[in-house]
Design an enzyme around this catalytic site. Structure first.
Site, short mmCIF file in Angstrom:
data_model
loop_
_atom_site.label_atom_id
_atom_site.label_comp_id
_atom_site.label_asym_id
_atom_site.label_seq_id
_atom_site.Cartn_x
_atom_site.Cartn_y
_atom_site.Cartn_z
N HIS B 153 0.86 -1.20 0.00
CA HIS B 153 0.00 0.00 0.00
C HIS B 153 0.88 1.24 0.00
O HIS B 153 2.09 1.15 0.18
CB HIS B 153 -0.92 0.02 1.22
N HIS B 198 -6.08 -1.72 4.26
CA HIS B 198 -5.96 -0.57 3.37
C HIS B 198 -5.11 -0.92 2.16
O HIS B 198 -4.21 -1.74 2.21
CB HIS B 198 -5.41 0.67 4.06
N HIS B 213 4.78 7.27 2.37
CA HIS B 213 5.51 6.00 2.31
C HIS B 213 4.88 4.99 1.37
O HIS B 213 3.71 5.07 1.03
CB HIS B 213 5.68 5.37 3.70
N HIS B 245 0.66 -0.07 14.44
CA HIS B 245 -0.38 0.94 14.22
C HIS B 245 -1.66 0.49 14.93
O HIS B 245 -2.05 -0.67 14.81
CB HIS B 245 -0.70 1.07 12.73
N TYR B 254 8.98 2.28 10.01
CA TYR B 254 9.15 3.30 8.99
C TYR B 254 10.64 3.59 8.86
O TYR B 254 11.33 3.81 9.86
CB TYR B 254 8.48 4.62 9.40
N GLU B 264 7.95 1.43 4.39
CA GLU B 264 7.43 0.77 5.58
C GLU B 264 7.52 -0.73 5.34
O GLU B 264 7.27 -1.20 4.24
CB GLU B 264 5.95 1.15 5.80
FE LIG Z 1 1.52 2.14 5.86
#
Ligand SMILES: [Fe+2]
Ligand code: FES
Lengths: 141, 306
Positions: B153, B198, B213, B245, B254, B264
């Site tokens: 992503h 996501h 990212h 997260h 990161y 990431e």
């Molecule tokens: Fe991410």
């Protein structure tokens, strides 16, 4: 001790990295004008030496924390002006330092390696067209 | 077939300052493979666990950052269907002929309100290395470096993300899995075309077209630890992590590529079903949403982009 006595406006002289050149690290003193000194090396990015100095409490009077982002010349938050001393440049994004600025000693502190003692001052980007300054975009306190 | 239309991220194209350093980073450290170099110098990369021709494109440029991200659609005819819907929404759509990128069929592209170029394509040749599809082993080539399994992503920064939200949901049939609302409005959205938490996310930012990212999926938390060991061993610039997260629940680090583009590594994350409610976060808890263990944003999260 600085050996350079260049005029502030003349800045330092950058030159491109030459991988073939001698890379035996030498200890250098990096002065962040008005805030203190860091011990660095000719084989270490200037910003990284400043980060270490900050962690040891050697940098004083910064209104906000030292601006540290990518440490690789891409994001532009560590923009600075070399007042005295020589350095070599590594990859630097043109989005943050124009050729004319580069010629007068504007750098990304993470994208230069000192060739000797160095004096610099932080120089965040001026207000951009969207009204946001790089200084403001550093975030933090 | 339950999953139609936009399937998933296909590839992303990033600008890099130093191509040899970028290739070394993405192949030796991230664990991708170089598929080919195009006649214009762009370099095409993939994970050995991906079937399609490539998922990551590097372009040498004077400034780092984001060129485009392309999503794969289920059927060739989807390209025409989506083109009509995108044009009806008010965006100009352009056409990229097959072969502009090696191994990829025709694409349609347009610019979002946030200033980012998005594309859709259907056809992709397959390329080696790729998984086998008959009596498959878990891998053909043993994973190396950070053992990345796919380009997963991207998080992009720009203005008018309310419009991006509206567009992705109404026109591309995405779902909004999570969002952050501040007292002065929408701060961030996490959007999915399928069942991952996501596929693309946006954070509100005054400057258009910025890149936060690109993420690589890892198998598990142990591999996140292995990635952390590699980051230190090769003196790669780290932003934050290993951490987690709250939003998406992904386990993460990161860090930055040699041109300052943030990467990431990402493991886990919940399964999103289209009937799930959108999870919402407010200003008081957003720190926990972004960095679950630290419970506060770091200086760089909202400000360091390429
Ligand atoms: Fe991410
Ligand atoms: S920290 Fe990103 S350019 Fe120096």
């Amino acid at each position: 001790m600085r050996t350079e006595t260049a005029e502030p406006s003349s800045g330092g002289k950058g030159r491109p990295c030459d991988p073939a050149e001698d890379r035996a690290p030498r200890r250098v003193t990096i002065t962040l004008e008005g805030h203190g000194e860091a011990i660095g090396s000719t084989e270490e990015r200037v910003l990284v030496a400043l980060e270490r100095a900050q962690a040891f409490g050697k940098l004083t009077g910064l209104t906000r924390r030292l601006p540290v982002g990518c440490r690789r010349g891409g994001c532009g938050v560590c923009r600075a002006r070399v007042i005295a001393g020589d350095y070599r440049l590594s990859a630097t994004s043109r989005a943050h330092v124009s050729q004319a600025e580069e010629d007068e000693g504007v750098v990304l502190a993470c994208a230069i390696y000192p060739l000797g003692d160095l004096t610099l001052r932080l120089e965040p980007k001026r207000l951009e067209k969207n009204g946001r300054s790089a200084e403001k975009s550093q975030g933090g306190e | 077939m339950a999953h139609t239309g936009v399937l998933r991220p296909g590839f992303i194209q990033l600008r890099v300052l130093d191509m040899p350093a970028a290739i070394e980073h993405y192949t030796k450290r991230i664990g991708f493979h170089q598929v080919t170099e195009g006649p214009d110098g762009r370099v095409y990369l993939k994970a050995a666990d991906e079937f399609d021709h490539h998922s990551f494109v590097l372009r040498r440029a004077d400034a780092a950052g984001f060129d485009l991200m392309a999503f794969k659609v289920r059927e060739e005819a989807d390209l025409d269907r989506f083109e009509k819907r995108i044009v009806d929404y008010g965006y100009a759509v352009d056409h990229v002929p097959a072969g502009e990128m090696p191994g990829i069929g025709r694409r349609i592209g347009w610019t979002l309100a946030s200033g980012h170029r998005i594309e859709l394509f259907h056809h992709a040749d397959q390329s080696e290395p790729k998984p086998r599809s008959h009596n498959p082993d878990v891998w053909v080539l043993e994973p190396h470096g950070m053992r990345a399994r796919r380009f997963d992503h991207a998080l992009l920064y720009g203005p008018e993300i309310e419009t991006n939200l509206d567009f992705f949901v109404k026109v591309l049939d995405f779902s909004c899995a999570e969002r952050v609302d501040m007292p002065d409005g929408l701060l961030a959205i996490w959007l999915t075309a399928g069942m991952k938490a996501h596929d693309i996310a946006f954070v509100k930012y005054p400057e258009p077209g910025k890149f936060h990212h690109a993420a690589f999926e890892l198998e598990n938390w142990n591999d996140v630890g292995n990635a952390a060991d590699i980051l230190t061993r090769y003196d790669i610039s780290v932003d934050i992590g290993p951490t987690r997260h709250g939003i998406t629940r992904g386990q993460t680090i990161y860090f930055f590529d040699p041109s300052g583009n943030r990467n990431e590594v990402f493991a886990g994350g919940y399964t999103y079903y289209p009937d799930n409610p959108t999870r919402t976060w407010d200003a008081e808890q957003v720190g926990k949403g972004i960095f679950y263990y630290e419970r506060q944003l770091n200086d760089a999260f909202l400000s360091v982009v390429t």
